[in-house]
Design an enzyme around this catalytic site. Sequence first.
Site, PDB file in Angstrom:
ATOM      1  N   ARG A  39       0.773  -1.197   0.004  1.00 16.84           N
ATOM      2  CA  ARG A  39      -0.051   0.175   0.075  1.00 16.84           C
ATOM      3  C   ARG A  39       0.771   1.230  -0.110  1.00 16.84           C
ATOM      4  NH1 ARG A  39      -4.983  -2.017   3.707  1.00 16.84           N
ATOM      5  NH2 ARG A  39      -6.196  -2.968   2.009  1.00 16.84           N
ATOM      6  N   LYS A 199     -15.045 -18.152   1.871  1.00 16.41           N
ATOM      7  CA  LYS A 199     -16.731 -18.281   2.037  1.00 16.41           C
ATOM      8  C   LYS A 199     -17.485 -17.556   1.038  1.00 16.41           C
ATOM      9  CE  LYS A 199     -16.149 -17.924   7.242  1.00 16.41           C
ATOM     10  NZ  LYS A 199     -16.089 -17.147   8.251  1.00 16.41           N
ATOM     11  N   GLY A 352      -7.351  -9.211  -1.057  1.00 15.38           N
ATOM     12  CA  GLY A 352      -6.040  -9.232  -0.501  1.00 15.38           C
ATOM     13  C   GLY A 352      -5.339 -10.344  -0.825  1.00 15.38           C
ATOM     14  N   GLY A 373     -12.820  -4.255   0.396  1.00 12.45           N
ATOM     15  CA  GLY A 373     -14.058  -4.298   0.833  1.00 12.45           C
ATOM     16  C   GLY A 373     -14.573  -3.371  -0.283  1.00 12.45           C
TER      17      GLY A 373
END
Length: 393
Positions: A39, A199, A352, A373
């Site tokens: 980042r 998930k 990520g 997100g």
Amino acid sequence: MKKRSLSGLPAEALDGKRALVREDFNVPLKDGVVTDDTRLRAALPTIAYLREKGSRVVILSHLGRPKAGPDPKYSLRQIVRDLERLLGAPIEFIPDPVQGVAATRQLPRGGVALVENTRFWPGEESNDPELARTFAALGDFYVNDAFGSAHRAHASTEGVAHLLKPAVAGLLMEKELKYLGEILHHPKHPFIAVVGGAKISGKIDVLEALLPRVDEILIGGAMACTFLVAMGLSVGSSLVETDRVALARTLLERGGRKLILPRGAVVAPSLERAAEQREVSVDSVPHGWAIYDIDETTRHDFRARLLRAKTIIWNGPMGVFETPPFDAGTRAIAQALVEAGAKGAMTVVGGGDSAAAVAGLEDKITHVSTGGGATLEFLEGKVLPGVAALEDA
Ligand code: ADP
Ligand code: MG
């Protein structure tokens, strides 16, 4: 709506002016040391561009989730050395935004200052107008380069954008909006999404949003196990979200032939007993064994489909890629993206873990999104408040 960007501002809007830049320096730290500087590196083009144009660069960012005010564990002081090394320039640290105004005025042209963690001050997360005014006093114009924080309406991402003009997208933000915008609004067909990871729950909304727009969704990872159960298969001790099986069934009905599931899997009795791994078809997973990757046949099938695509979005690894040999399926997909890209497809990777899986291949992928997100919410078609608050082009 297209947003005004830093690259479009005239030289006189930048020269000598204080640029208040929101970056996403929410980096992982261990004992005060930055363990992944992705980042920080992603922010360099915008900072370098502003310095070159003679701006005085004042940077805002959050770090972690401090609960009750200033806490050394979450201090941005810990990243100063790394950022200085990457930039090749000294950084003035501003511990308090209220007292920091004078320091920003004394910065030389091309100088860089970093303000302490925005979440140390009450009002950041509630988007308090008073705190937004405090931040606004630190600059003459506003640049938001923190795509990864744009899905939150905070004082440093949303509130301040209404107080400083021009309020524009930084170079990284501009890139994210360009490529993700193309995926969302006018993808070239065939358009294929590859979705995996642990998930279904975190990715239901994006699956539902993508379904009507894509030609195919290739499903891998543990997520595939929940779909296999919904199809009536037994997957041994694989990671299954029992409470999402019904939802997976609904998606299968709605998705029809668009949802492509693995034909076979790499299974083992446990991660510790990886040496016993073998390939089985999805209808013959041994009792008590678990699926840890897609098998060779599925890799070939997915590759063949991806090589026909003009647009590819990938989110979520195909297996437990942190534990070789279960990284082979994920690597095969990364390679297929590179091949498809070489044939002219636009390839975008988000998430990520997925970004980690294409480490070293970045220059052969059209765009690796830094958003997490925010990337998912953007692809769901949601308005990101930090983007909406910027000026329209
Ligand atoms: P991203 O960060 O790219 O969005 P996720 O966080 O959703 O991806 O999922 C990544 C995780 O999914 C990895 O830790 C990986 O080990 C796990 N995973 C993938 N396939 C399986 C599987 N078959 N069984 C258990 N975990 C899996
Ligand atoms: Mg993840």
